[in-house]
Design a protein around this motif. Structure first.
Motif, PDB file in Angstrom:
ATOM      1  N   PRO A   1       0.817  -1.233   0.000  1.00 32.53           N
ATOM      2  CA  PRO A   1       0.000   0.000   0.000  1.00 32.53           C
ATOM      3  C   PRO A   1       0.844   1.274   0.000  1.00 32.53           C
ATOM      4  CG  PRO A   1      -0.930  -1.608   1.525  1.00 32.53           C
ATOM      5  CD  PRO A   1       0.410  -2.147   1.095  1.00 32.53           C
ATOM      6  N   GLU A   2       1.933   1.293   0.771  1.00 32.17           N
ATOM      7  CA  GLU A   2       2.791   2.484   0.820  1.00 32.17           C
ATOM      8  C   GLU A   2       3.469   2.726  -0.523  1.00 32.17           C
ATOM      9  OE1 GLU A   2       3.087   4.683   3.310  1.00 32.17           O
ATOM     10  OE2 GLU A   2       1.457   3.534   4.209  1.00 32.17           O
TER      11      GLU A   2
ATOM     12  N   LEU B   1       2.380   1.870  -3.499  1.00 32.27           N
ATOM     13  CA  LEU B   1       1.387   2.332  -4.468  1.00 32.27           C
ATOM     14  C   LEU B   1       0.949   3.766  -4.187  1.00 32.27           C
ATOM     15  CD1 LEU B   1      -0.822  -0.872  -4.917  1.00 32.27           C
ATOM     16  CD2 LEU B   1       1.148  -0.100  -6.254  1.00 32.27           C
ATOM     17  N   LYS B   2       0.841   4.134  -2.917  1.00 31.95           N
ATOM     18  CA  LYS B   2       0.429   5.511  -2.586  1.00 31.95           C
ATOM     19  C   LYS B   2       1.452   6.521  -3.087  1.00 31.95           C
ATOM     20  CE  LYS B   2      -0.684   4.565   1.805  1.00 31.95           C
ATOM     21  NZ  LYS B   2      -1.110   4.777   3.218  1.00 31.95           N
TER      22      LYS B   2
ATOM     23  N   SER C   1      -5.339   5.818  -1.044  1.00 32.86           N
ATOM     24  CA  SER C   1      -5.212   4.877   0.079  1.00 32.86           C
ATOM     25  C   SER C   1      -6.215   3.740  -0.033  1.00 32.86           C
ATOM     26  CB  SER C   1      -5.412   5.617   1.406  1.00 32.86           C
ATOM     27  OG  SER C   1      -4.400   6.571   1.604  1.00 32.86           O
ATOM     28  N   ASN C   2      -7.439   4.089  -0.418  1.00 26.60           N
ATOM     29  CA  ASN C   2      -8.481   3.070  -0.539  1.00 26.60           C
ATOM     30  C   ASN C   2      -8.144   2.060  -1.635  1.00 26.60           C
ATOM     31  OD1 ASN C   2     -11.129   2.011   0.175  1.00 26.60           O
ATOM     32  ND2 ASN C   2     -11.804   2.763  -1.824  1.00 26.60           N
ATOM     33  N   SER C   3      -7.711   2.575  -2.788  1.00 25.55           N
ATOM     34  CA  SER C   3      -7.365   1.697  -3.909  1.00 25.55           C
ATOM     35  C   SER C   3      -6.141   0.842  -3.586  1.00 25.55           C
ATOM     36  CB  SER C   3      -7.091   2.524  -5.168  1.00 25.55           C
ATOM     37  OG  SER C   3      -8.264   3.193  -5.584  1.00 25.55           O
ATOM     38  N   ALA C   4      -5.176   1.432  -2.866  1.00 31.11           N
ATOM     39  CA  ALA C   4      -3.981   0.677  -2.493  1.00 31.11           C
ATOM     40  C   ALA C   4      -4.352  -0.505  -1.598  1.00 31.11           C
ATOM     41  CB  ALA C   4      -2.988   1.594  -1.777  1.00 31.11           C
ATOM     42  N   GLY C   5      -5.291  -0.280  -0.675  1.00 32.50           N
ATOM     43  CA  GLY C   5      -5.747  -1.368   0.179  1.00 32.50           C
ATOM     44  C   GLY C   5      -6.435  -2.466  -0.611  1.00 32.50           C
ATOM     45  N   TRP C   6      -7.225  -2.066  -1.603  1.00 33.30           N
ATOM     46  CA  TRP C   6      -7.914  -3.050  -2.432  1.00 33.30           C
ATOM     47  C   TRP C   6      -6.923  -3.840  -3.295  1.00 33.30           C
ATOM     48  CZ3 TRP C   6     -12.265  -5.250  -1.749  1.00 33.30           C
ATOM     49  CH2 TRP C   6     -13.325  -4.576  -1.132  1.00 33.30           C
TER      50      TRP C   6
ATOM     51  N   LEU D   1      -4.034  -4.835  -2.342  1.00 34.27           N
ATOM     52  CA  LEU D   1      -3.518  -5.886  -1.465  1.00 34.27           C
ATOM     53  C   LEU D   1      -4.528  -7.032  -1.368  1.00 34.27           C
ATOM     54  CD1 LEU D   1      -1.208  -6.751   0.332  1.00 34.27           C
ATOM     55  CD2 LEU D   1      -2.260  -5.513   2.221  1.00 34.27           C
TER      56      LEU D   1
END
Length: 408
Positions: A244-245, A247-248, A254-259, A261
């Motif tokens: 996530p970090e 990709l951010k 942040s939301n898309s980075a979590g998805w 994963l």
């Protein structure tokens, strides 16, 4: 009823009984597997509320995810020795008790019970990690690939679900409830495993092996399999910690980075089922090793140098590689050993070293980022690890058995 009819009836009853026991055993395996990751993956999304509620530091909160990995590394070598003395069924039953107690302790909302429960979870899961591949080899010697796929899917699917449900559940019943609700899976697993304790005594092979222990530490092939296991663990846990970090910083929300994963974890699941079945039918697994390493390398290069628009593709490719690598590592424990005891010893050795690397990987990745203020060198660390997976896998994938030395 004639004697012939009686004989046919008894044979039919015996066949039904054997099938029922096999089904009960498979269900037991599935529920054990469901407990091997979900209690851990449910923690990550809840670190912040746990920290704030208990008033602990970020560093201490972060160790909630590393303590189990260190427990795996330190305790895995003891599982084969305990299984040789008490039997695999008994040790697996004990591991379920430890997991259930650990989950219960974590719901009591104190720092001591939180970490005490986490240590017990690490102990119980370590034993389950090591012994499941060897008990599958013992009970299903002709269906190792299929059964490895079944348990790997159960483990990874529940891990992904637990990660996704943690925050929604915690909003209803608090973080302690979100950590505790997985306890019902542990208690169900205990109920299904009780018949295994009653029905299966220590096998003759185990009794024989009680007279001598197996020394794999001088086997080159055992070390190649151990390195393969360790490197795939390092890549997986590093990606889980840092994706996530990464990709951010590339402009992903942040939301898309979590998805992304979550997408990777779901991409892993079908391949943890398919790859063991294919591997079990092949004379050697060299082609699968090459494809796995290639997918890792392509995925890492894509994240590092590819288009941001194609990030979902690169993440899926890494997920496919991760699922294949984990499955191959589990299969090597069975395919490269002649007995269930040797499989347990190899599993203990490889997982001990593997989870030590898994605990070190995310920290080293973060240090490299801090030193260079860039993700390039850290990602190259994973690319190099992927090349080393290819090198170690070329030995591990050959059609051969480990040459072992029996001590005693």
């Amino acid at each position: 009823m004639s004697s012939q009819q009686v004989s046919v009836h008894q044979e039919h009853t015996s066949t039904v009984s054997v099938k029922s026991k096999a089904i009960l055993f498979i269900i037991g395996i599935i529920f054990i597997a469901a407990n091997l990751r979900a209690p851990l993956t449910s923690v990550g999304p809840l670190v912040a509320p746990i920290r704030d509620s208990l008033g602990i530091s970020n560093t201490l909160a972060g160790t909630l995810t590393t303590v189990p990995l260190l427990a795996f590394a330190l305790l895995s070598p003891f599982a084969p020795k305990l299984s040789r003395k008490f039997g695999m069924e008994t040790v697996l039953f004990t591991s379920l008790i430890l997991i259930a107690v650990g989950i219960t302790l974590r719901t009591l909302q104190s720092v001591w019970t939180l970490f005490g429960g986490t240590v017990l979870l690490g102990l119980g899961i370590a034993f389950g990690n090591v012994l499941l591949p060897s008990i599958i080899k013992q009970r299903f010697p002709k269906k190792i690939g299929l059964m490895t796929g079944v348990y790997a899917v159960a483990m990874n699917l529940c891990a992904a679900i637990a990660s996704g449900l943690s925050v929604p559940v915690s909003s209803k019943i608090g973080w302690h409830g979100a950590l505790g609700y997985w306890g019902f899976i542990a208690f169900i697993a205990i109920l299904f495993w009780i018949p295994q304790i009653r029905a299966h005594k220590i096998k003759a092979e185990t009794k024989t092996n009680q007279q001598s222990s197996v020394n794999l530490w001088k086997s080159g092939l055992a070390w190649q399999i151990t390195l393969f296991m360790g490197l795939q663990s390092l890549i997986f846990y590093t990606i889980v910690a840092w994706l996530p970090e990464i990709l951010k910083e590339q402009g992903v929300s942040s939301n898309s980075a979590g998805w992304m994963l979550s997408l990777m974890q779901f991409a892993i699941i079908p391949f943890t089922f398919i790859v063991p079945i294919i591997a079990g039918r092949m004379k050697n697994q060299l082609a699968l090793v090459v494809l796995t390493a290639l997918f890792f390398i392509v995925g890492m290069f894509g994240v590092l140098y590819g288009s941001v628009a194609l990030i979902p593709l690169w993440i899926i490719i890494i997920g496919i590689a991760g699922g294949a690598a984990f499955s191959l590592a589990m299969m090597f424990f069975s395919l490269r050993t002649r007995s269930t005891h040797e499989a347990a010893e190899l599993s203990g050795m490889a997982q001990s070293f593997g989870y030590l690397l898994a605990a070190i990987g995310p920290t080293l990745f973060g240090i490299l980022h801090d030193l260079t203020h860039s993700w390039t060198l850290p990602l190259w660390m994973l690319i190099i690890a992927s090349f080393l997976i290819l090198v170690s896998g070329m030995s591990a994938g050959k059609d051969q058995f480990i040459k072992v030395k029996h001590d005693g």
